[in-house]
Design an enzyme around this catalytic site. Sequence first.
Site, PDB file in Angstrom:
ATOM      1  N   TYR A 179     -39.952  16.858  58.080  1.00 54.07           N
ATOM      2  CA  TYR A 179     -40.783  16.269  57.026  1.00 54.07           C
ATOM      3  C   TYR A 179     -42.226  16.078  57.515  1.00 54.07           C
ATOM      4  CZ  TYR A 179     -42.411  12.807  53.599  1.00 54.07           C
ATOM      5  OH  TYR A 179     -43.133  12.138  52.635  1.00 54.07           O
ATOM      6  N   LYS A 228     -45.686  17.916  56.154  1.00 54.78           N
ATOM      7  CA  LYS A 228     -46.834  17.179  55.601  1.00 54.78           C
ATOM      8  C   LYS A 228     -48.093  17.409  56.441  1.00 54.78           C
ATOM      9  CE  LYS A 228     -44.786  15.211  52.050  1.00 54.78           C
ATOM     10  NZ  LYS A 228     -45.208  15.466  50.657  1.00 54.78           N
TER      11      LYS A 228
HETATM   12  N1  LIG Z   1     -42.323   6.951  48.838  1.00 53.29           N
HETATM   13  C1  LIG Z   1     -42.905   6.992  50.022  1.00 53.29           C
HETATM   14  O1  LIG Z   1     -42.760   6.098  50.872  1.00 53.29           O
HETATM   15  C2  LIG Z   1     -43.811   8.149  50.367  1.00 53.29           C
HETATM   16  C3  LIG Z   1     -44.658   8.031  51.479  1.00 53.29           C
HETATM   17  C4  LIG Z   1     -45.494   9.094  51.812  1.00 53.29           C
HETATM   18  C5  LIG Z   1     -45.490  10.234  51.039  1.00 53.29           C
HETATM   19  N2  LIG Z   1     -44.660  10.326  49.970  1.00 53.29           N
HETATM   20  C6  LIG Z   1     -44.692  11.556  49.174  1.00 53.29           C
HETATM   21  O2  LIG Z   1     -44.935  11.210  47.820  1.00 53.29           O
HETATM   22  C7  LIG Z   1     -44.309  12.171  46.969  1.00 53.29           C
HETATM   23  C8  LIG Z   1     -43.373  11.469  45.989  1.00 53.29           C
HETATM   24  O3  LIG Z   1     -42.470  10.652  46.708  1.00 53.29           O
HETATM   25  P1  LIG Z   1     -41.329   9.785  45.979  1.00 53.29           P
HETATM   26  O4  LIG Z   1     -41.119   8.582  46.789  1.00 53.29           O
HETATM   27  O5  LIG Z   1     -41.649   9.634  44.536  1.00 53.29           O
HETATM   28  O6  LIG Z   1     -40.062  10.757  46.215  1.00 53.29           O
HETATM   29  P2  LIG Z   1     -39.055  11.463  45.216  1.00 53.29           P
HETATM   30  O7  LIG Z   1     -38.543  10.477  44.232  1.00 53.29           O
HETATM   31  O8  LIG Z   1     -38.038  12.147  46.095  1.00 53.29           O
HETATM   32  O9  LIG Z   1     -39.936  12.512  44.422  1.00 53.29           O
HETATM   33  C9  LIG Z   1     -39.995  13.866  44.691  1.00 53.29           C
HETATM   34  C10 LIG Z   1     -39.772  14.629  43.397  1.00 53.29           C
HETATM   35  O10 LIG Z   1     -39.960  16.040  43.671  1.00 53.29           O
HETATM   36  C11 LIG Z   1     -38.895  16.741  43.043  1.00 53.29           C
HETATM   37  N3  LIG Z   1     -38.637  18.037  43.661  1.00 53.29           N
HETATM   38  C12 LIG Z   1     -37.977  18.283  44.826  1.00 53.29           C
HETATM   39  N4  LIG Z   1     -37.880  19.601  45.035  1.00 53.29           N
HETATM   40  C13 LIG Z   1     -38.511  20.219  43.989  1.00 53.29           C
HETATM   41  C14 LIG Z   1     -38.733  21.580  43.651  1.00 53.29           C
HETATM   42  N5  LIG Z   1     -38.301  22.593  44.428  1.00 53.29           N
HETATM   43  N6  LIG Z   1     -39.426  21.852  42.521  1.00 53.29           N
HETATM   44  C15 LIG Z   1     -39.851  20.846  41.721  1.00 53.29           C
HETATM   45  N7  LIG Z   1     -39.662  19.537  41.980  1.00 53.29           N
HETATM   46  C16 LIG Z   1     -38.984  19.229  43.108  1.00 53.29           C
HETATM   47  C17 LIG Z   1     -37.703  15.806  43.198  1.00 53.29           C
HETATM   48  O11 LIG Z   1     -36.647  16.200  42.355  1.00 53.29           O
HETATM   49  P3  LIG Z   1     -35.132  15.846  42.781  1.00 53.29           P
HETATM   50  O12 LIG Z   1     -34.954  14.406  42.455  1.00 53.29           O
HETATM   51  O13 LIG Z   1     -34.314  16.765  41.930  1.00 53.29           O
HETATM   52  O14 LIG Z   1     -35.013  16.138  44.251  1.00 53.29           O
HETATM   53  C18 LIG Z   1     -38.335  14.462  42.863  1.00 53.29           C
HETATM   54  O15 LIG Z   1     -38.350  14.240  41.464  1.00 53.29           O
HETATM   55  C19 LIG Z   1     -43.616  13.158  47.904  1.00 53.29           C
HETATM   56  O16 LIG Z   1     -44.497  14.229  48.167  1.00 53.29           O
HETATM   57  C20 LIG Z   1     -43.396  12.345  49.159  1.00 53.29           C
HETATM   58  O17 LIG Z   1     -43.240  13.153  50.299  1.00 53.29           O
HETATM   59  C21 LIG Z   1     -43.805   9.316  49.611  1.00 53.29           C
END
Ligand SMILES: NC(=O)c1ccc[n+]([C@@H]2O[C@H](COP(=O)([O-])OP(=O)(O)OC[C@H]3O[C@@H](n4cnc5c(N)ncnc54)[C@H](OP(=O)(O)O)[C@@H]3O)[C@@H](O)[C@H]2O)c1
Length: 251
Positions: free
Chosen positions: A158, A162
């Site tokens: 991961y 990133k």
């Molecule tokens: N939350 C945190 O602490 C945090 C911190 C730093 C960075 N981020 C970044 O912020 C972003 C959102 O995070 P989040 O917490 O909201 O996580 P999340 O709920 O896992 O959101 C990711 C979304 O992307 C979708 N996705 C995955 N593979 C895909 C594909 N091949 N095509 C289209 N959509 C796809 C997922 O669908 P599925 O549900 O079907 O997998 C999910 O709806 C991500 O880039 C994550 O790495 C999050």
Amino acid sequence: MFDLHNKVVLITGAGGGLGRAFAQAFAGAGTHVVAADRNEAGAAETAQLIGGLAVGVDVTNEASLQQMVQTVLDNYGKIDVLVNNAAIYATITRKPFYELTEAEWDGVMSVNLKGVWLCSKVVVQAMIERAKTQNVGARIINIASATVMSGSPNWSHYVASKGGVIGLTRSMAKELGGFNITVNAIAPGFTLTEASLNLMDNAQQYGVDRGAIKRPSTADDITGTALYLASPLADFVTGQTIIVDGGKQFI
Ligand SMILES: NC(=O)c1ccc[n+]([C@@H]2O[C@H](COP(=O)([O-])OP(=O)(O)OC[C@H]3O[C@@H](n4cnc5c(N)ncnc54)[C@H](OP(=O)(O)O)[C@@H]3O)[C@@H](O)[C@H]2O)c1
């Protein structure tokens, strides 16, 4: 200048979590939001919440991305802002790098890094065309992670993906500046979303003691930076990564 009102904002991974929060924030700023996700039910729910458009997409599949762009163009005729937010995050396999299988490594890289490149490649064609014919710029905002700055055990795939997003952001910015298209990254720290809450037991307090601001981060703490990067205030900002983590990391 780049006025947000009536802009068309395409957000991947908008079926929940941070992506949905970005969708709500951009809708609140008067934009037309397209919520794209492989989780079509989630995208539809987001679209319903904000009165936007939902599109099913797999960011690792060029044909699927082309179909997504066509749907947006058919509905709105343009794309002003792309937010590359989709990632493997909630469902990631966590283990030491020396125990990861090739399939686990490739799966994360495929969505988190290749997906950002491929989605940008497909979407930017319409942006470049508009820049050439109408002299109108555009914005790309990539969602990275603050964990790149510190590393994190059991998250090497991961973190590497990133880190790649940050390098990609800089190169894309150099290539697209001539079209008045800016490319920036946001690196959130650990942020409370459905996904992160399910990742660990102590999510509410995770990392709080390491921050300059001693409270957990919510999606609302991150969305303002995306609005800023899409706004006229950031006209001359490109190739940058903005860490939004309440002061846990400094670079
Ligand atoms: N939350 C945190 O602490 C945090 C911190 C730093 C960075 N981020 C970044 O912020 C972003 C959102 O995070 P989040 O917490 O909201 O996580 P999340 O709920 O896992 O959101 C990711 C979304 O992307 C979708 N996705 C995955 N593979 C895909 C594909 N091949 N095509 C289209 N959509 C796809 C997922 O669908 P599925 O549900 O079907 O997998 C999910 O709806 C991500 O880039 C994550 O790495 C999050």
